[in-house]
Design a protein around this motif. Structure first.
Motif, PDB file in Angstrom:
ATOM      1  N   VAL A  60       0.838  -1.203   0.000  1.00 59.51           N
ATOM      2  CA  VAL A  60       0.000   0.000   0.000  1.00 59.51           C
ATOM      3  C   VAL A  60       0.874   1.255   0.000  1.00 59.51           C
ATOM      4  O   VAL A  60       0.588   2.222  -0.713  1.00 59.51           O
ATOM      5  N   ILE A  61       1.966   1.210   0.771  1.00 63.55           N
ATOM      6  CA  ILE A  61       2.835   2.395   0.859  1.00 63.55           C
ATOM      7  C   ILE A  61       3.489   2.690  -0.501  1.00 63.55           C
ATOM      8  O   ILE A  61       3.664   3.851  -0.863  1.00 63.55           O
TER       9      ILE A  61
ATOM     10  N   LEU B  86     -12.062  -6.293  -3.403  1.00 62.98           N
ATOM     11  CA  LEU B  86     -11.528  -6.979  -2.222  1.00 62.98           C
ATOM     12  C   LEU B  86     -11.557  -6.079  -1.000  1.00 62.98           C
ATOM     13  O   LEU B  86     -11.942  -6.502   0.089  1.00 62.98           O
ATOM     14  N   SER B  87     -11.151  -4.834  -1.196  1.00 59.18           N
ATOM     15  CA  SER B  87     -11.137  -3.895  -0.063  1.00 59.18           C
ATOM     16  C   SER B  87     -12.531  -3.704   0.491  1.00 59.18           C
ATOM     17  O   SER B  87     -12.706  -3.605   1.712  1.00 59.18           O
ATOM     18  N   VAL B 296      -7.614  -0.420   4.544  1.00 55.38           N
ATOM     19  CA  VAL B 296      -7.434  -1.793   5.041  1.00 55.38           C
ATOM     20  C   VAL B 296      -6.115  -1.899   5.810  1.00 55.38           C
ATOM     21  O   VAL B 296      -6.047  -2.533   6.870  1.00 55.38           O
ATOM     22  N   ALA B 297      -5.075  -1.254   5.281  1.00 61.51           N
ATOM     23  CA  ALA B 297      -3.776  -1.268   5.976  1.00 61.51           C
ATOM     24  C   ALA B 297      -3.923  -0.677   7.377  1.00 61.51           C
ATOM     25  O   ALA B 297      -3.381  -1.221   8.350  1.00 61.51           O
ATOM     26  N   LEU B 298      -4.666   0.423   7.477  1.00 64.66           N
ATOM     27  CA  LEU B 298      -4.891   1.014   8.804  1.00 64.66           C
ATOM     28  C   LEU B 298      -5.637   0.041   9.714  1.00 64.66           C
ATOM     29  O   LEU B 298      -5.329  -0.086  10.906  1.00 64.66           O
ATOM     30  N   LEU B 302      -3.938  -1.009  13.141  1.00 65.29           N
ATOM     31  CA  LEU B 302      -4.612  -0.621  14.383  1.00 65.29           C
ATOM     32  C   LEU B 302      -5.362  -1.793  15.021  1.00 65.29           C
ATOM     33  O   LEU B 302      -6.066  -1.624  16.011  1.00 65.29           O
ATOM     34  N   GLY B 303      -5.228  -2.972  14.434  1.00 66.02           N
ATOM     35  CA  GLY B 303      -5.735  -4.162  15.096  1.00 66.02           C
ATOM     36  C   GLY B 303      -7.236  -4.394  14.948  1.00 66.02           C
ATOM     37  O   GLY B 303      -7.798  -5.237  15.630  1.00 66.02           O
TER      38      GLY B 303
END
Lengths: 466, 466
Positions: A60-61, B86-87, B296-298, B302-303
């Motif tokens: 993603v980055i 997908l996201s 999604v990465a966040l 962030l769990g």
């Protein structure tokens, strides 16, 4: 270490490299991608979240910072090696589900199961025999041997979550490292070895024959194949070391299983079909991944696997994302000039040394630069010609330099879990954690370097390579 | 029908088209790919194996027959729309897992839940309000509304496997078809509408303004938005039609849930963040998929979701394979000349009719040719310029022809479950089976065609478009 602390370290690595002055010859995107790649690798080791999550964030980055376009960022997911790896997981699933894997496993145990070490050597021997006819080491080791070994582990009651140390981690590591050594041994046991021959011809004028290749490889290769599994055995200390009754137990189990069931037969036929199409690939040129995917398609049509089995094959999706992401980044490093900048610097550095020392240094640098690659082919394409060129201009004997580099192009795959196609397959089985994989990989790499330089060089003198 | 019989039909379709004489203008690969595409679509309807399996086999056949290279065959898996889809599934998973989806659902129920129809209209109204600022209909309807609606279904106790008819299939279908209509209504409510304006300017010289577009769309659009959900309501007959106590129940449930938990808040903030970045995309140009993946990465960092949640999101992998495969094939049909051959033939055919009839016929053909496309943008790119050109040379009023084609470019997405990005998302929720999806899609398409031609044409006369 808590998560915040781990994330801070990763972020620090990222920022440090990101803001490095851009050396001439590298595009700014190259340095930025290198920053993301290094931060991702550090992330894999520190594991603030699961491995797949780390790589996902890395991917993603690359897009979010504009280092790559979204198209480039996602490109790893349509990589054909990635889909060959997926197929290997699905073939293995079919093996386990139908029970044919268990049957093959017990046959192996009956024949070679008296000692764990003997079992491993017999598997390695089998791969060695197939190798000259199967240039895709991912197909060979991941598609053929992984399913068998995974079933063997289960037959011994060794599961990744509960009892990896029983026998699984040993068998997995031994086969993987043997595959790497076997890949180095034949001109036709790894796809890019043919590329090496082509490069060598263009650069030195020498045509490396099939027989020359194996002549140079046979002595150090056999030594490595004998020694490396033994060292892994000593390190992993499998709980099951020998079982005098293995033959009886296997006989009983096979008897209990009775005759082959319909699905078992279907799976076995598909497996042998895939194997035979792979072995004959010289004659029909169907891509190795196409064959594997066709095998999976047959499994679907013939009802060996249903779609739900496939969607539930978490290992496959996991490998797709993390290996797909790493292979995409590694490809980008070449594309944006990072690799050629690196090889240019190596060349400038080596010029200060006498030829013999320069050659050995070069081989070692070439070897360990594989930490930055997710494919042997990519490494060879990016660095082999440049490094051979440097060796030539330093005055090294051409055939010696070419063959030593050739062997090292394969042997270097011992060091990481993303080094070559079979690595993510064996690694994702879950029997060996990352730190252990890297540690043992490093130990094996040192053994191989010592054998192939220390014994290889004198032996190659004897062979007349220099 | 048993499996063998189904497979025979599919094979027959495949062979029949495969061996058709190749018309000039199409490459042989084009006809072969068309054969595979048609056989795959027939396979989707007959379902000898699950949908994903059918497309998987189709993908393999493209490579195995040499119709496409393995690289081309796998290209759908790195398509950015596929990863946006997908996201959307992963955002929805985060919604459900944290409970914030349930909370938002009960707030909706409290406000609008007195009748099911009212609830649906309120959701549609909300999407209508967001639409002018969100040109990606996949992001808007799949990323924002799907998670809310999926949570609503669960709040009503309507689950895809057990009780889809309770309310789920209605809400899913109504929102999907509303999204399609809303996409047609604004120059900025679907990404490729801007492309249409560009094409129109180049071909006719007219610049379609934002205001012209909505002027032409507002009357037929509102009619469609009112009528279509009503028709779907009559067909699907949701068991829950009204609940006088909805407000009380919702209040109670919200009370039971208590204050927002940490993960709920985190998820809500991420969701609002994604929404706001999407809405402001004019100012920063970050790709819509990149934003979604970053969300999604966040969630991972962030769990909110752990990696295991992601690997277990079967719907996502399913959609990746079947939608990725179809989009890849549809792209190939354009590339190998099948689409331009088709538009050439349409043009030759229409030349025999008077202009008004020709225009209407053309619109209908344009509309239903969307059975062969897996993206509005692809359809527009491949056919819009050619069809507008034909209309011009037949003497149709340029602005009328351009706008009618423009609206139909969106409305045509009602017909299949692969017509546009949100389709696989809503479809893969599992509330509506394929046959029903296609049937209702066809009914809605007829309603839209009648409204937008029957009422649209006179209204556009009034607007001065012709």
């Amino acid at each position: 270490m808590n998560v915040i602390f781990k994330l801070s370290i990763i972020l620090a690595v990222f920022l440090l490299i990101w803001f490095l002055p851009v050396p001439s010859g590298i595009e700014p995107n190259g340095i930025h991608l290198f920053a993301i790649f290094c931060a991702t690798i550090i992330g894999l080791i520190l594991k603030p979240v699961d491995m797949g999550g780390v790589v996902f964030v890395g991917i993603v980055i690359t897009a979010l910072t504009g280092t790559l376009t979204i198209k480039e960022s996602l490109s790893g997911f349509s990589n054909d090696t990635v889909w060959l790896i997926l197929s290997a997981f699905l073939i293995s699933r079919g093996f386990m589900k139908t029970g044919v894997g268990k049957r093959v496993a017990y046959i192996f145990i009956r024949l070679f199961g008296r000692t764990t070490l003997g079992l491993s050597y017999s598997l390695i021997m089998s791969e060695f025999i197939l190798a000259p006819a199967m240039p895709s080491n991912t197909a060979r080791s991941g598609g053929i041997f992984y399913p068998i070994i995974r079933s063997l582990c289960s037959a011994y009651g060794s599961e990744p979550d509960k009892s990896p140390g029983k026998i699984g981690s040993f068998l997995i590591l031994a086969q993987y490292h043997a595959d790497v050594i076997i890949s180095a041994m034949f001109l036709t046991s790894m796809a890019a070895n043919l590329l090496i021959a082509e490069f060598t011809k263009n650069i030195t004028g020498y045509e490396i024959q099939w027989t020359t290749w194996i002549l140079g490889a046979i002595v150090p290769g056999i030594l490595s194949l004998l020694l490396v599994p033994l060292v892994i055995y000593k390190i992993t200390q499998p709980e099951i070391k020998k079982s005098a009754k293995s033959k009886t137990i296997a006989d009983e189990e096979l008897k209990k299983m009775g005759k082959m069931k319909k699905n078992e037969k279907t799976m076995l036929v598909i497996f042998l079909f895939i194997l035979s199409v792979w072995i004959t690939s010289n004659f029909h040129n169907v891509h190795v991944t196409t064959v594997a995917l066709f095998g999976v398609a047959l499994m679907i049509i013939l009802g060996v696997l249903n779609w739900s089995d496939i969607l539930g094959e978490r290992n496959a999706w996991d490998a797709m994302i993390w290996f797909g992401g790493l292979i995409m980044m590694a490809d980008g490093l070449s594309k944006y000039g990072v690799i050629s900048w690196f090889s240019g610097n190596v060349s400038n550095f080596l010029i200060n040394f006498p030829v013999s020392l320069a050659l050995i240094l070069m081989l070692v640098i070439y070897f360990y630069s594989h930490y930055g690659f997710a494919s042997m082919t990519a490494h060879i394409t990016a660095l082999f010609p440049a490094f051979l060129g440097v060796a030539m201009s330093a005055g090294a004997p051409p055939l010696l330099a070419a063959l030593a580099l050739a062997y090292f192009s394969n042997l270097n795959a011992s060091i990481t879990h993303y080094a070559t196609g079979p690595a993510p397959i064996y690694f994702n089985s879950g029997y060996v954690d990352l730190i252990k994989w890297w540690k043992i990989g490093f130990i094996v790499s040192v053994i191989n370097v010592i054998i192939w330089i220390g014994i290889g060089f004198p032996y190659w003198k004897f062979c007349g390579f220099w």
